[in-house]
Scaffold this motif. Sequence first.
Motif, PDB file in Angstrom:
ATOM      1  N   SER A 104       0.830  -1.205   0.000  1.00 32.13           N
ATOM      2  CA  SER A 104       0.000   0.000   0.000  1.00 32.13           C
ATOM      3  C   SER A 104       0.863   1.254   0.000  1.00 32.13           C
ATOM      4  O   SER A 104       2.070   1.203   0.266  1.00 32.13           O
ATOM      5  CB  SER A 104      -0.909   0.013   1.227  1.00 32.13           C
ATOM      6  OG  SER A 104      -1.791  -1.081   1.228  1.00 32.13           O
ATOM      7  N   THR A 105       0.202   2.367  -0.263  1.00 34.50           N
ATOM      8  CA  THR A 105       0.843   3.660  -0.074  1.00 34.50           C
ATOM      9  C   THR A 105       0.406   4.234   1.263  1.00 34.50           C
ATOM     10  O   THR A 105      -0.772   4.118   1.638  1.00 34.50           O
ATOM     11  CB  THR A 105       0.468   4.639  -1.200  1.00 34.50           C
ATOM     12  OG1 THR A 105       0.874   5.958  -0.843  1.00 34.50           O
ATOM     13  CG2 THR A 105      -1.027   4.652  -1.454  1.00 34.50           C
ATOM     14  N   PRO A 106       1.304   4.864   2.029  1.00 30.71           N
ATOM     15  CA  PRO A 106       0.906   5.441   3.321  1.00 30.71           C
ATOM     16  C   PRO A 106      -0.017   6.644   3.179  1.00 30.71           C
ATOM     17  O   PRO A 106      -0.627   7.071   4.151  1.00 30.71           O
ATOM     18  CB  PRO A 106       2.246   5.836   3.950  1.00 30.71           C
ATOM     19  CG  PRO A 106       3.191   6.006   2.803  1.00 30.71           C
ATOM     20  CD  PRO A 106       2.753   5.001   1.784  1.00 30.71           C
ATOM     21  N   HIS A 107      -0.151   7.171   1.965  1.00 31.71           N
ATOM     22  CA  HIS A 107      -0.952   8.382   1.763  1.00 31.71           C
ATOM     23  C   HIS A 107      -2.451   8.117   1.761  1.00 31.71           C
ATOM     24  O   HIS A 107      -3.238   9.036   1.979  1.00 31.71           O
ATOM     25  CB  HIS A 107      -0.545   9.056   0.447  1.00 31.71           C
ATOM     26  CG  HIS A 107       0.924   9.318   0.346  1.00 31.71           C
ATOM     27  ND1 HIS A 107       1.600  10.120   1.255  1.00 31.71           N
ATOM     28  CD2 HIS A 107       1.859   8.870  -0.530  1.00 31.71           C
ATOM     29  CE1 HIS A 107       2.874  10.163   0.921  1.00 31.71           C
ATOM     30  NE2 HIS A 107       3.062   9.413  -0.145  1.00 31.71           N
ATOM     31  N   SER A 108      -2.857   6.878   1.498  1.00 30.99           N
ATOM     32  CA  SER A 108      -4.283   6.559   1.502  1.00 30.99           C
ATOM     33  C   SER A 108      -4.572   5.154   2.034  1.00 30.99           C
ATOM     34  O   SER A 108      -5.735   4.792   2.193  1.00 30.99           O
ATOM     35  CB  SER A 108      -4.861   6.663   0.089  1.00 30.99           C
ATOM     36  OG  SER A 108      -4.381   5.600  -0.718  1.00 30.99           O
ATOM     37  N   TRP A 109      -3.510   4.354   2.273  1.00 26.16           N
ATOM     38  CA  TRP A 109      -3.602   2.973   2.718  1.00 26.16           C
ATOM     39  C   TRP A 109      -4.084   2.041   1.612  1.00 26.16           C
ATOM     40  O   TRP A 109      -4.256   0.846   1.839  1.00 26.16           O
ATOM     41  CB  TRP A 109      -4.475   2.815   3.960  1.00 26.16           C
ATOM     42  CG  TRP A 109      -4.013   3.558   5.170  1.00 26.16           C
ATOM     43  CD1 TRP A 109      -3.047   4.512   5.239  1.00 26.16           C
ATOM     44  CD2 TRP A 109      -4.504   3.400   6.508  1.00 26.16           C
ATOM     45  NE1 TRP A 109      -2.903   4.969   6.520  1.00 26.16           N
ATOM     46  CE2 TRP A 109      -3.791   4.317   7.321  1.00 26.16           C
ATOM     47  CE3 TRP A 109      -5.489   2.613   7.093  1.00 26.16           C
ATOM     48  CZ2 TRP A 109      -4.027   4.429   8.697  1.00 26.16           C
ATOM     49  CZ3 TRP A 109      -5.723   2.724   8.463  1.00 26.16           C
ATOM     50  CH2 TRP A 109      -4.996   3.626   9.251  1.00 26.16           C
ATOM     51  N   ASN A 110      -4.276   2.571   0.406  1.00 29.86           N
ATOM     52  CA  ASN A 110      -4.677   1.754  -0.728  1.00 29.86           C
ATOM     53  C   ASN A 110      -3.457   1.272  -1.501  1.00 29.86           C
ATOM     54  O   ASN A 110      -2.334   1.708  -1.246  1.00 29.86           O
ATOM     55  CB  ASN A 110      -5.606   2.560  -1.648  1.00 29.86           C
ATOM     56  CG  ASN A 110      -6.991   2.715  -1.065  1.00 29.86           C
ATOM     57  OD1 ASN A 110      -7.699   1.724  -0.863  1.00 29.86           O
ATOM     58  ND2 ASN A 110      -7.393   3.941  -0.789  1.00 29.86           N
ATOM     59  N   VAL A 111      -3.698   0.378  -2.459  1.00 25.13           N
ATOM     60  CA  VAL A 111      -2.600  -0.201  -3.219  1.00 25.13           C
ATOM     61  C   VAL A 111      -1.780   0.907  -3.888  1.00 25.13           C
ATOM     62  O   VAL A 111      -2.317   1.916  -4.357  1.00 25.13           O
ATOM     63  CB  VAL A 111      -3.139  -1.207  -4.255  1.00 25.13           C
ATOM     64  CG1 VAL A 111      -3.939  -0.520  -5.361  1.00 25.13           C
ATOM     65  CG2 VAL A 111      -2.016  -2.051  -4.837  1.00 25.13           C
ATOM     66  N   ASP A 112      -0.475   0.705  -3.918  1.00 23.06           N
ATOM     67  CA  ASP A 112       0.453   1.681  -4.478  1.00 23.06           C
ATOM     68  C   ASP A 112       0.428   1.604  -6.007  1.00 23.06           C
ATOM     69  O   ASP A 112       0.840   0.593  -6.585  1.00 23.06           O
ATOM     70  CB  ASP A 112       1.867   1.379  -3.959  1.00 23.06           C
ATOM     71  CG  ASP A 112       2.873   2.450  -4.317  1.00 23.06           C
ATOM     72  OD1 ASP A 112       2.674   3.141  -5.332  1.00 23.06           O
ATOM     73  OD2 ASP A 112       3.868   2.586  -3.582  1.00 23.06           O
ATOM     74  N   PRO A 113      -0.044   2.651  -6.700  1.00 26.14           N
ATOM     75  CA  PRO A 113      -0.111   2.603  -8.174  1.00 26.14           C
ATOM     76  C   PRO A 113       1.251   2.396  -8.827  1.00 26.14           C
ATOM     77  O   PRO A 113       1.329   1.784  -9.899  1.00 26.14           O
ATOM     78  CB  PRO A 113      -0.705   3.962  -8.551  1.00 26.14           C
ATOM     79  CG  PRO A 113      -1.429   4.431  -7.330  1.00 26.14           C
ATOM     80  CD  PRO A 113      -0.621   3.909  -6.178  1.00 26.14           C
ATOM     81  N   GLU A 114       2.306   2.901  -8.212  1.00 22.40           N
ATOM     82  CA  GLU A 114       3.632   2.718  -8.799  1.00 22.40           C
ATOM     83  C   GLU A 114       4.057   1.259  -8.766  1.00 22.40           C
ATOM     84  O   GLU A 114       4.704   0.769  -9.701  1.00 22.40           O
ATOM     85  CB  GLU A 114       4.657   3.593  -8.064  1.00 22.40           C
ATOM     86  CG  GLU A 114       4.444   5.084  -8.271  1.00 22.40           C
ATOM     87  CD  GLU A 114       5.546   5.913  -7.642  1.00 22.40           C
ATOM     88  OE1 GLU A 114       6.518   5.324  -7.124  1.00 22.40           O
ATOM     89  OE2 GLU A 114       5.431   7.154  -7.674  1.00 22.40           O
ATOM     90  N   LEU A 115       3.691   0.556  -7.703  1.00 21.80           N
ATOM     91  CA  LEU A 115       3.997  -0.873  -7.640  1.00 21.80           C
ATOM     92  C   LEU A 115       3.197  -1.637  -8.688  1.00 21.80           C
ATOM     93  O   LEU A 115       3.715  -2.570  -9.310  1.00 21.80           O
ATOM     94  CB  LEU A 115       3.698  -1.427  -6.250  1.00 21.80           C
ATOM     95  CG  LEU A 115       4.694  -1.109  -5.141  1.00 21.80           C
ATOM     96  CD1 LEU A 115       4.230  -1.716  -3.819  1.00 21.80           C
ATOM     97  CD2 LEU A 115       6.087  -1.641  -5.497  1.00 21.80           C
ATOM     98  N   VAL A 116       1.938  -1.255  -8.874  1.00 26.07           N
ATOM     99  CA  VAL A 116       1.120  -1.904  -9.900  1.00 26.07           C
ATOM    100  C   VAL A 116       1.741  -1.693 -11.274  1.00 26.07           C
ATOM    101  O   VAL A 116       1.917  -2.644 -12.053  1.00 26.07           O
ATOM    102  CB  VAL A 116      -0.324  -1.367  -9.872  1.00 26.07           C
ATOM    103  CG1 VAL A 116      -1.120  -1.908 -11.060  1.00 26.07           C
ATOM    104  CG2 VAL A 116      -1.014  -1.736  -8.558  1.00 26.07           C
ATOM    105  N   ALA A 117       2.088  -0.434 -11.590  1.00 26.59           N
ATOM    106  CA  ALA A 117       2.684  -0.132 -12.893  1.00 26.59           C
ATOM    107  C   ALA A 117       4.004  -0.865 -13.086  1.00 26.59           C
ATOM    108  O   ALA A 117       4.277  -1.409 -14.176  1.00 26.59           O
ATOM    109  CB  ALA A 117       2.886   1.375 -13.037  1.00 26.59           C
TER     110      ALA A 117
END
Length: 380
Positions: A104-117
């Motif tokens: 996740s990203t700490p900014h929203s607790w949702n999945v990190d888009p950069e990791l997905v990309a």
Amino acid sequence: MTDTRIYLSPPDVTDVERKLLLNAFDSNWVAPVGPDLDAFEERVAELVGVRHAVALSSGTAALHLALIAAGVRRGDTVLVPSFTFAATANAVAYLGARPVFLDSTPHSWNVDPELVAGELRARAGRGQLPRAVIAVDMYGQCADYDPLLAACDRYGVPLIEDAAEALGATYRGRAAGSFGLAGVLSFNGNKIITTGGGGMLVTDDGSVAKQARHLATQAREPVPHYEHRSVGYNYRLSNLLAAVGRGQLQRLGQMIEARRRTFEHYRAALGDLPGIEFMPIAAYGVPNYWLTCLLVDAERFGAGRDRILDALAARDIEGRPAWKPMHLQPVFQDCVMRGGEVSASLFHRGVCLPSGSALTDRDRDRVVDAVRSVTCEQKG
């Protein structure tokens, strides 16, 4: 007077739901279909801003059917956030596919888009693209869909939005559940609205909706006898439960506002404590405030997550740790994980506070007093 138990997120039902349920019962439209089911689907589709909605027995059933629509088969891989409830990953396993977990990203607790990309780019280079990507809207806050959709579109991989916790939330003005190939909603007893148990698949794609309806009714062919050309499931929601859902939808805005007030109350009453940090609200959207969650820095606060949970329990108040990430679950220990530090930290430090839409001022004050009592103990 003895205080009653405070639950984390209990159902909030009124005479509105009772009347609609009894009307459905008296009309003899009990199960499996009926006018309340049709009206419930139509209203949810309108709220989400999609063309089609298929009411099902659970959000997990909706995930399962969405993955089938995405073409997921045995041996495939699906990118899944690690920080989520088990149903997200379980639905992948139902099909014999393997989840690849992302942090996740700490900014929203949702999945990190950069990791997905990055994962899509790496797998494309090896000719091993996943069959689908699932994004989850955590605790009622949408994931960051602009970069997620851009990455999925670049490689032709369908995105499925697990919005089980997020009905009524928005991302850049667009409703949760409206992103990707299909969205998934849950009406479990602890969700923002409930049908006592149930879920829904929402989509703009008519072929996806048609396939979901077919499979959810045991894949029966439209002939007089029982003819089946594929394996189906008993996944349809009953007309009675849909009647309850129709009543809940009438009060959705009020219930979101009540949960927002609870979030603001907790933040105002506890935000001054050292080592306490609330789940951040991303600038790109508006959550439905399903659960108010905070993080505890044990060194600064003087005690850890479990001490706060113990203090709540001692006062007959239900609290929960944040979700335990999937890559830390024994059942998924052999799956690939990218990153992991953020989601593990959220679990070890995270506390979910009572957030039901029927909480009273007295209830909220009891929760605040329980949390603050831990700091008093440390000082004492």
